[in-house]
Scaffold this motif. Structure first.
Motif, PDB file in Angstrom:
ATOM      1  N   VAL A 165      43.901  28.256  33.778  1.00 21.26           N
ATOM      2  CA  VAL A 165      42.682  28.368  32.961  1.00 21.26           C
ATOM      3  C   VAL A 165      41.627  29.168  33.724  1.00 21.26           C
ATOM      4  O   VAL A 165      40.971  30.062  33.162  1.00 21.26           O
ATOM      5  CB  VAL A 165      42.149  26.971  32.594  1.00 21.26           C
ATOM      6  CG1 VAL A 165      40.771  27.070  31.954  1.00 21.26           C
ATOM      7  CG2 VAL A 165      43.121  26.264  31.645  1.00 21.26           C
ATOM      8  N   LYS A 166      41.458  28.865  35.004  1.00 21.30           N
ATOM      9  CA  LYS A 166      40.499  29.599  35.834  1.00 21.30           C
ATOM     10  C   LYS A 166      40.890  31.072  35.951  1.00 21.30           C
ATOM     11  O   LYS A 166      40.038  31.973  35.892  1.00 21.30           O
ATOM     12  CB  LYS A 166      40.424  28.960  37.221  1.00 21.30           C
ATOM     13  CG  LYS A 166      39.377  29.562  38.127  1.00 21.30           C
ATOM     14  CD  LYS A 166      39.317  28.824  39.460  1.00 21.30           C
ATOM     15  CE  LYS A 166      38.283  29.449  40.387  1.00 21.30           C
ATOM     16  NZ  LYS A 166      38.252  28.756  41.708  1.00 21.30           N
ATOM     17  N   LEU A 167      42.187  31.333  36.087  1.00 22.04           N
ATOM     18  CA  LEU A 167      42.662  32.710  36.194  1.00 22.04           C
ATOM     19  C   LEU A 167      42.363  33.492  34.924  1.00 22.04           C
ATOM     20  O   LEU A 167      41.987  34.668  34.978  1.00 22.04           O
ATOM     21  CB  LEU A 167      44.161  32.731  36.485  1.00 22.04           C
ATOM     22  CG  LEU A 167      44.801  34.115  36.612  1.00 22.04           C
ATOM     23  CD1 LEU A 167      44.226  34.869  37.809  1.00 22.04           C
ATOM     24  CD2 LEU A 167      46.321  34.001  36.735  1.00 22.04           C
ATOM     25  N   TRP A 172      39.393  38.025  32.309  1.00 23.29           N
ATOM     26  CA  TRP A 172      38.468  38.540  31.305  1.00 23.29           C
ATOM     27  C   TRP A 172      37.205  39.103  31.937  1.00 23.29           C
ATOM     28  O   TRP A 172      36.590  40.031  31.397  1.00 23.29           O
ATOM     29  CB  TRP A 172      38.134  37.458  30.284  1.00 23.29           C
ATOM     30  CG  TRP A 172      39.219  37.296  29.260  1.00 23.29           C
ATOM     31  CD1 TRP A 172      40.046  36.222  29.110  1.00 23.29           C
ATOM     32  CD2 TRP A 172      39.607  38.238  28.261  1.00 23.29           C
ATOM     33  NE1 TRP A 172      40.935  36.438  28.073  1.00 23.29           N
ATOM     34  CE2 TRP A 172      40.684  37.664  27.536  1.00 23.29           C
ATOM     35  CE3 TRP A 172      39.170  39.509  27.903  1.00 23.29           C
ATOM     36  CZ2 TRP A 172      41.309  38.325  26.488  1.00 23.29           C
ATOM     37  CZ3 TRP A 172      39.792  40.167  26.853  1.00 23.29           C
ATOM     38  CH2 TRP A 172      40.836  39.566  26.152  1.00 23.29           C
ATOM     39  N   ALA A 173      36.796  38.561  33.093  1.00 22.67           N
ATOM     40  CA  ALA A 173      35.655  39.129  33.814  1.00 22.67           C
ATOM     41  C   ALA A 173      36.037  40.438  34.501  1.00 22.67           C
ATOM     42  O   ALA A 173      35.202  41.337  34.664  1.00 22.67           O
ATOM     43  CB  ALA A 173      35.143  38.122  34.846  1.00 22.67           C
ATOM     44  N   GLN A 179      37.429  48.758  33.247  1.00 24.41           N
ATOM     45  CA  GLN A 179      37.081  49.784  32.264  1.00 24.41           C
ATOM     46  C   GLN A 179      35.991  50.709  32.813  1.00 24.41           C
ATOM     47  O   GLN A 179      36.083  51.939  32.695  1.00 24.41           O
ATOM     48  CB  GLN A 179      36.610  49.126  30.967  1.00 24.41           C
ATOM     49  CG  GLN A 179      36.221  50.122  29.877  1.00 24.41           C
ATOM     50  CD  GLN A 179      35.683  49.426  28.646  1.00 24.41           C
ATOM     51  OE1 GLN A 179      35.193  48.291  28.719  1.00 24.41           O
ATOM     52  NE2 GLN A 179      35.776  50.077  27.505  1.00 24.41           N
ATOM     53  N   HIS A 180      34.968  50.125  33.421  1.00 24.74           N
ATOM     54  CA  HIS A 180      33.867  50.914  33.969  1.00 24.74           C
ATOM     55  C   HIS A 180      34.353  51.822  35.090  1.00 24.74           C
ATOM     56  O   HIS A 180      33.996  53.011  35.141  1.00 24.74           O
ATOM     57  CB  HIS A 180      32.770  49.982  34.469  1.00 24.74           C
ATOM     58  CG  HIS A 180      31.598  50.684  35.081  1.00 24.74           C
ATOM     59  ND1 HIS A 180      30.714  51.440  34.345  1.00 24.74           N
ATOM     60  CD2 HIS A 180      31.179  50.751  36.377  1.00 24.74           C
ATOM     61  CE1 HIS A 180      29.796  51.945  35.146  1.00 24.74           C
ATOM     62  NE2 HIS A 180      30.051  51.544  36.387  1.00 24.74           N
ATOM     63  N   ALA A 181      35.173  51.275  35.995  1.00 24.04           N
ATOM     64  CA  ALA A 181      35.669  52.062  37.134  1.00 24.04           C
ATOM     65  C   ALA A 181      36.523  53.224  36.665  1.00 24.04           C
ATOM     66  O   ALA A 181      36.414  54.345  37.190  1.00 24.04           O
ATOM     67  CB  ALA A 181      36.453  51.166  38.088  1.00 24.04           C
ATOM     68  N   MET A 182      37.392  52.990  35.669  1.00 18.91           N
ATOM     69  CA  MET A 182      38.261  54.048  35.196  1.00 18.91           C
ATOM     70  C   MET A 182      37.474  55.121  34.437  1.00 18.91           C
ATOM     71  O   MET A 182      37.776  56.309  34.543  1.00 18.91           O
ATOM     72  CB  MET A 182      39.357  53.473  34.298  1.00 18.91           C
ATOM     73  CG  MET A 182      40.331  52.535  35.014  1.00 18.91           C
ATOM     74  SD  MET A 182      41.202  53.297  36.400  1.00 18.91           S
ATOM     75  CE  MET A 182      42.151  54.557  35.563  1.00 18.91           C
ATOM     76  N   SER A 183      36.441  54.721  33.689  1.00 18.21           N
ATOM     77  CA  SER A 183      35.643  55.711  32.962  1.00 18.21           C
ATOM     78  C   SER A 183      34.812  56.549  33.923  1.00 18.21           C
ATOM     79  O   SER A 183      34.630  57.745  33.713  1.00 18.21           O
ATOM     80  CB  SER A 183      34.743  55.022  31.936  1.00 18.21           C
ATOM     81  OG  SER A 183      33.807  54.161  32.582  1.00 18.21           O
TER      82      SER A 183
END
Length: 200
Positions: A165-167, A172-173, A179-183
């Motif tokens: 559950v923690k994973l 999701w975080a 996404q930001h790093a790849m863009s």
């Protein structure tokens, strides 16, 4: 095959008579196994979005790749290779490696309960798991390990569910960070390499 090598059939009538007395612990065990599978599957499905961003593609294409790779090991291998090839942020690489390490640990536990037979005692209580994985021990081929389903192992299952559950929240975080790093990497000018000489 000699008669003494054939396992004796259980006394099903007696087991059916005793089963209601063991229903509480049996249902707890089934709920734990189901919860492990449920939580594990929810985590594996998030790999579609990790693939989507590492491949710099759309959700449909990532889903098709995910479904075409029909083993978990193949999906994890592809993510690891894409990250090595395309993810430049070392901090995010470490986060991804940690996510995959914890997921792989949970996969072993999930497989252990999903691919095992369950042994019962004379009172109808489930007492052990017997792995169906073939292994070689002392030069002999045999079925896998037999493990007791005692209170300590049930507690271990509960802790594994908490970790899954923690994973899931951690993944999701991580996805928007990826996404930001790849863009950002896509926005940077690419190295053109050696000049190409044209014939005169």
């Amino acid at each position: 095959m000699d008669d003494d090598q054939i396992p004796h059939s259980p006394d099903f009538d007696e087991l059916d008579r005793l089963a209601p007395n063991k229903a509480g612990r049996r249902n707890l065990l089934f709920a734990l196994i189901g919860n492990i599978n449920y939580s594990w599957s929810n985590n594996e499905s998030t790999f579609i979005y990790i693939l989507q961003h590492l491949m710099e593609t759309d959700e449909l294409t990532a889903t098709l790749v995910f479904g075409t790779l029909n083993t978990t090991r193949a999906r994890v291998d592809l993510i690891e290779r894409l990250a090595d090839a395309k993810l430049k942020d070392d901090t995010l690489k470490k986060k991804l490696r940690r996510i995959l390490r914890i997921f792989n640990e949970s996969t072993r536990l999930r497989n252990e309960f999903s691919h095992a037979t369950f042994r019962q005692n004379q009172q109808g209580e489930i007492t052990h798991t017997h792995s169906m994985r073939i292994q070689r021990k002392n030069g002999q081929i045999q079925l896998g390990e037999i493990k007791a389903l005692d209170d300590a192992r049930i507690a271990q299952m509960g802790k594994a569910i908490e970790k899954l559950v923690k994973l899931n929240r951690e993944i999701w975080a991580f996805i928007p960070e990826l996404q930001h790093a790849m863009s950002q990497a896509a926005d940077k000018p690419q190295h053109q390499g050696s000049p190409q000489f044209q014939p005169s």
